[in-house]
Design an enzyme around this catalytic site. Structure first.
Site, PDB file in Angstrom:
ATOM      1  N   LYS A  72      75.114  31.713  11.946  1.00 50.85           N
ATOM      2  CA  LYS A  72      75.043  30.381  11.345  1.00 50.85           C
ATOM      3  C   LYS A  72      76.454  29.897  11.011  1.00 50.85           C
ATOM      4  O   LYS A  72      77.297  30.694  10.554  1.00 50.85           O
ATOM      5  CB  LYS A  72      74.184  30.449  10.077  1.00 50.85           C
ATOM      6  CG  LYS A  72      73.911  29.110   9.415  1.00 50.85           C
ATOM      7  CD  LYS A  72      72.991  29.289   8.200  1.00 50.85           C
ATOM      8  CE  LYS A  72      72.661  28.001   7.498  1.00 50.85           C
ATOM      9  NZ  LYS A  72      71.785  28.200   6.317  1.00 50.85           N
ATOM     10  N   SER A 147      67.835  25.128   6.202  1.00 52.39           N
ATOM     11  CA  SER A 147      69.032  24.698   6.881  1.00 52.39           C
ATOM     12  C   SER A 147      69.433  25.565   8.072  1.00 52.39           C
ATOM     13  O   SER A 147      70.236  25.127   8.895  1.00 52.39           O
ATOM     14  CB  SER A 147      70.193  24.655   5.898  1.00 52.39           C
ATOM     15  OG  SER A 147      70.477  25.929   5.387  1.00 52.39           O
ATOM     16  N   SER A 171      66.140  28.590   3.255  1.00 51.87           N
ATOM     17  CA  SER A 171      66.773  28.179   4.515  1.00 51.87           C
ATOM     18  C   SER A 171      66.702  29.177   5.661  1.00 51.87           C
ATOM     19  O   SER A 171      67.060  28.832   6.786  1.00 51.87           O
ATOM     20  CB  SER A 171      68.234  27.817   4.274  1.00 51.87           C
ATOM     21  OG  SER A 171      68.307  26.494   3.821  1.00 51.87           O
TER      22      SER A 171
HETATM   23  N1  GLN Z   1      66.113  23.255   1.643  1.00 52.32           N
HETATM   24  C1  GLN Z   1      66.811  23.753   0.499  1.00 52.32           C
HETATM   25  C2  GLN Z   1      67.861  22.784   0.066  1.00 52.32           C
HETATM   26  O1  GLN Z   1      67.912  21.746   0.592  1.00 52.32           O
HETATM   27  C3  GLN Z   1      67.330  25.103   0.770  1.00 52.32           C
HETATM   28  C4  GLN Z   1      68.651  25.140   1.372  1.00 52.32           C
HETATM   29  C5  GLN Z   1      69.088  26.531   1.617  1.00 52.32           C
HETATM   30  O2  GLN Z   1      68.352  27.486   1.399  1.00 52.32           O
HETATM   31  N2  GLN Z   1      70.331  26.664   2.018  1.00 52.32           N
HETATM   32  O3  GLN Z   1      68.617  23.050  -0.811  1.00 52.32           O
END
Ligand code: GLN
Length: 476
Positions: A72, A147, A171
């Site tokens: 990532k 994400s 994420s």
């Molecule tokens: N969807 C969550 C957010 O927007 C989680 C993001 C993540 O785990 N990096 O913060």
């Protein structure tokens, strides 16, 4: 991955051939999927050639030496562009490797490239990437989740056997669920965060994404373990892929929290998760209804803390040491212009919210209050694990949604409804496919385990996996 490892070991396939096959699949599919931000063709081929040479000398570094991996793009890779999917870092080349990358290199894994994400990992759909949306390989009109959407889509589309993601509120698990792959959010402190660009340091963890539970466990075994360079790394044991034992489910106490099966949950998702729960019961598990009432506050608590921590962590991107500078006559104007041009709308929104909840006049009402609620969530989870061995829930309230469907940020935040609790309490949680909805989209099931119970979670995951029919093949 055992198969790939065997093929490499017996000389039926070389690492170079594997890397070429991945590069070919990326060329054929990534024009549509957009999972990769950077493909390091030359670097991966060089690393593969070295791996092949090691094997020829009988000096393979690990059973997985030569199997390519994707990373990532918020995880530092020395000399390889690391953008966090943000304009502000579009030309940033780290001068060191994150510990997790160093460990994968030490195990001989060629780094194929860097995968797309929501800018600075803020989001649930990869739509907030500054470099275009990642499409879901099961239906390119739909999001891959986020994400870590690029990592999940790359694995699902057969572009790479496995990948690393990060998980702050869901994420790794949410995109795994949307793309029909397996993803683990490890126990807080079990995997080093050194060299990972922080979103919220008290919540972030790096974890594996792969096609099967066994492969996810294997990749996890390569990255887990203490790291003196990360002050939040726990002195927890390293992890070894266990001997698989389906008998673990006999007498296993499975907590089923009613709050995770309430209104708002898609009926097909609920049906698939309940079907897997029944299968576990038939194999000897004991289902225990439990209540996790604090989950109602998880999203609010998570958002207060994540914005607070992000506003502080992102202060370093100001055009001085980090971030592409926009020239201006004085320093303050330079900071403002650099950040104004470099950050996207969601990042700005979170920096403003975070600054607000940390401000002197609101700190007690928001940040401190959220910390108190976090403690209540932790206590409730700890009490639950006195009664049960694992907790099983859907990973997400729905299957993958359409690109552009969620315009309101609050709607987007609700994607994390079932995942944020594991981050807030620090426990581990695995997502794996447990079926498909009537449109052929994968459904994810989440297994939460107590701190350092990854082995149990994987064992149970493997039993669930064995009972699930393989879904429609991905055509990309
Ligand atoms: N969807 C969550 C957010 O927007 C989680 C993001 C993540 O785990 N990096 O913060």
């Amino acid at each position: 991955m055992r198969e790939l490892a065997e093929l490499l070991q017996t000389g039926q396939v070389s690492s170079t051939e594997l890397v070429i096959a991945c590069l070919e699949q990326i060329k054929q599919t990534d024009g549509v999927i957009n999972a990769f931000l950077t493909v390091d063709e030359q670097g991966a081929l060089e690393q593969a050639a070295q791996s092949d040479a090691r094997r020829a000398r009988g000096e393979a570094l690990s059973p997985w030496d030569g199997i390519p991996v994707a990373i990532k793009d918020n995880i530092s890779t020395r000399g390889l562009r690391t953008t966090c999917a943000s304009r502000i870092l579009r030309n940033y080349h780290p001068v060191y490797d994150a510990t997790v990358v160093e460990r994968l290199k030490q195990a001989g894994l060629p780094i194929l490239g860097k995968t797309n994400l929501d800018e600075f990992a803020m989001g649930s759909s990869t739509e907030y990437s500054a470099f275009g949306v990642t499409k879901n390989p099961h239906d390119p009109a739909r999001v891959a989740g986020g994400s870590s959407g690029g990592s999940a889509a790359a694995v699902a589309a057969g572009q790479v056997p496995w990948a690393l993601g990060t998980d702050t509120g869901g994420s790794i698990r949410q995109p795994s669920s949307f793309c029909g792959v397996v993803g683990l959010k490890p126990t807080y402190g079990r995997v080093s965060r050194y060299g990972v660009v922080a979103l919220a340091p008290s919540l972030d963890q790096v974890g594996p994404l792969a096609k099967t539970v066994e492969e996810a466990a294997a990749l996890f075994s390569l990255i887990a373990g203490e790291d003196p360079r990360d002050a939040t790394s726990a002195g927890a044991p390293a992890f070894q892929v266990p001997r698989w034992n389906a008998a673990v489910v006999q007498g296993l106490r499975v907590g089923v929290p009613e709050e995770f099966f309430s209104s708002g949950l898609n009926a097909e998702v609920e049906a698939a998760v309940r079907r897997s729960l029944r299968t576990l019961e038939e194999q000897g598990a004991v289902l225990k209804p439990i209540s996790l009432a604090t989950n109602d506050y998880a999203i609010d608590t998570y958002l207060t803390l994540v914005t607070a921590e992000a506003s502080s962590c992102l202060a370093r991107f100001d055009g001085v040491r980090y971030g592409e500078r926009v020239a201006a006559p004085d320093a303050n104007t330079m900071f403002a212009k650099t950040r104004g041009a470099g950050f996207g709308a969601e990042v700005k929104r979170r920096i403003m919210l975070g600054t607000y909840v940390l401000s002197a006049s609101h700190y007690e009402a928001y940040y401190e209050q959220a910390q108190r609620v976090r403690t209540l969530i932790k206590l409730e989870i700890a009490r639950a694990f006195e009664q049960v061995d694992v907790i099983i829930t859907p990973t997400t309230p729905s299957t993958a949604f359409r690109i552009g469907e969620k315009r309101n940020p609050l709607e987007m935040y609700l994607s994390d409804l079932y995942t944020a609790t594991a981050n807030l309490s620090g426990i581990c949680a695995l997502s794996l496919p447990c079926g498909y909805d009537s449109q052929g989209l994968p459904i994810g099931l989440q297994i939460m385990g107590d701190h350092y119970q990854e082995e149990l979670v994987f064992q149970v995951g493997r039993v669930v996996e064995a009972s699930v029919e393989r879904g429609p093949k991905v055509e990309v």
